[in-house]
Scaffold this motif. Structure first.
Motif, PDB file in Angstrom:
ATOM      1  N   ASP A 215       0.804  -1.226   0.000  1.00  0.00           N
ATOM      2  CA  ASP A 215       0.000   0.000   0.000  1.00  0.00           C
ATOM      3  C   ASP A 215       0.835   1.274   0.000  1.00  0.00           C
ATOM      4  OD1 ASP A 215      -2.272  -1.633   0.144  1.00  0.00           O
ATOM      5  OD2 ASP A 215      -2.197  -1.678   2.329  1.00  0.00           O
ATOM      6  N   TRP A 216       2.135   1.146  -0.131  1.00  0.00           N
ATOM      7  CA  TRP A 216       2.997   2.324  -0.063  1.00  0.00           C
ATOM      8  C   TRP A 216       3.078   3.012  -1.420  1.00  0.00           C
ATOM      9  CZ3 TRP A 216       7.642   2.670   3.601  1.00  0.00           C
ATOM     10  CH2 TRP A 216       7.292   2.189   4.872  1.00  0.00           C
ATOM     11  N   LYS A 217       3.163   4.337  -1.383  1.00  0.00           N
ATOM     12  CA  LYS A 217       3.344   5.127  -2.595  1.00  0.00           C
ATOM     13  C   LYS A 217       4.802   5.031  -3.047  1.00  0.00           C
ATOM     14  CE  LYS A 217       0.019   8.446  -0.860  1.00  0.00           C
ATOM     15  NZ  LYS A 217      -0.050   9.652  -0.052  1.00  0.00           N
TER      16      LYS A 217
ATOM     17  N   VAL B 132      10.850   5.220  -2.215  1.00  0.00           N
ATOM     18  CA  VAL B 132      12.118   5.894  -2.520  1.00  0.00           C
ATOM     19  C   VAL B 132      12.740   6.423  -1.237  1.00  0.00           C
ATOM     20  CG1 VAL B 132      13.131   7.923  -3.659  1.00  0.00           C
ATOM     21  CG2 VAL B 132      11.563   6.431  -4.921  1.00  0.00           C
ATOM     22  N   HIS B 133      11.929   7.070  -0.399  1.00  0.00           N
ATOM     23  CA  HIS B 133      12.420   7.600   0.874  1.00  0.00           C
ATOM     24  C   HIS B 133      12.951   6.477   1.752  1.00  0.00           C
ATOM     25  CE1 HIS B 133      11.545   9.795   4.889  1.00  0.00           C
ATOM     26  NE2 HIS B 133      12.760  10.070   4.483  1.00  0.00           N
ATOM     27  N   LEU B 134      12.236   5.369   1.828  1.00  0.00           N
ATOM     28  CA  LEU B 134      12.690   4.213   2.604  1.00  0.00           C
ATOM     29  C   LEU B 134      14.035   3.716   2.079  1.00  0.00           C
ATOM     30  CD1 LEU B 134      12.283   2.009   4.740  1.00  0.00           C
ATOM     31  CD2 LEU B 134      10.952   0.736   3.024  1.00  0.00           C
ATOM     32  N   GLY B 135      14.167   3.613   0.772  1.00  0.00           N
ATOM     33  CA  GLY B 135      15.432   3.173   0.174  1.00  0.00           C
ATOM     34  C   GLY B 135      16.585   4.096   0.524  1.00  0.00           C
ATOM     35  N   GLU B 136      16.307   5.396   0.542  1.00  0.00           N
ATOM     36  CA  GLU B 136      17.354   6.365   0.894  1.00  0.00           C
ATOM     37  C   GLU B 136      17.796   6.201   2.343  1.00  0.00           C
ATOM     38  OE1 GLU B 136      15.405  10.022  -0.128  1.00  0.00           O
ATOM     39  OE2 GLU B 136      15.899   9.813  -2.259  1.00  0.00           O
TER      40      GLU B 136
END
Length: 145
Positions: A63-65, A70-74
């Protein structure tokens, strides 16, 4: 930039890239083990904030945008990069240390026992195994994480 289809990224490559990055900026003078650890802790805090009010999150984050992913990956990358730098500055081969830890965990939590008893019973049994092994191996049996 990393492009799709590039080869796997190794810890050694990350270590090299981070060392070059710091050297180009003359940041090595600031990269003591203590400073890198504190930076790592700060990044773990930023990573934690992403999950703070989400409750339980299913695997795959369905359910994540895209922006959230991208923010999580960063933030995951920041944690990894500081960890790689910290291990490098401390002279620890992180890959080998991680493999060793997996092997120790396999001894501590054998498959045959994990399917037969509760997790609390596993902990009691694992601690007994560690104590027994430390008596014969000459180690202190201390938990390392």
């Amino acid at each position: 930039m990393v492009k799709e289809g590039d080869h796997s990224v190794t810890l050694d490559l990350l270590k090299q890239k981070m060392a070059e990055f710091a050297k180009e900026r003359d940041w090595g003078q600031f990269h003591s083990p203590r400073n890198l650890l504190l930076a790592l802790v700060g990044e773990v805090g930023e990573l934690s904030e992403i999950f703070q009010w989400k409750g339980e999150v299913p695997k795959g984050l369905p359910d994540w945008k895209d922006e959230e992913r991208v923010h999580l990956g960063e933030e995951l990358s920041d944690v990894l990069l500081y960890l790689v730098q910290l291990s490098d500055v401390c002279g620890i081969d992180l890959g080998r240390a991680a493999l060793r830890k997996v092997e120790l965990n396999a001894l501590k939590y054998p498959v045959s026992l994990s399917k037969l008893v509760s997790s609390k019973d596993q902990e009691v049994i694992a601690n007994k195994i560690l104590v027994d092994n430390s008596d014969t191996s000459g180690t202190d049996g201390a938990e390392s994480g």
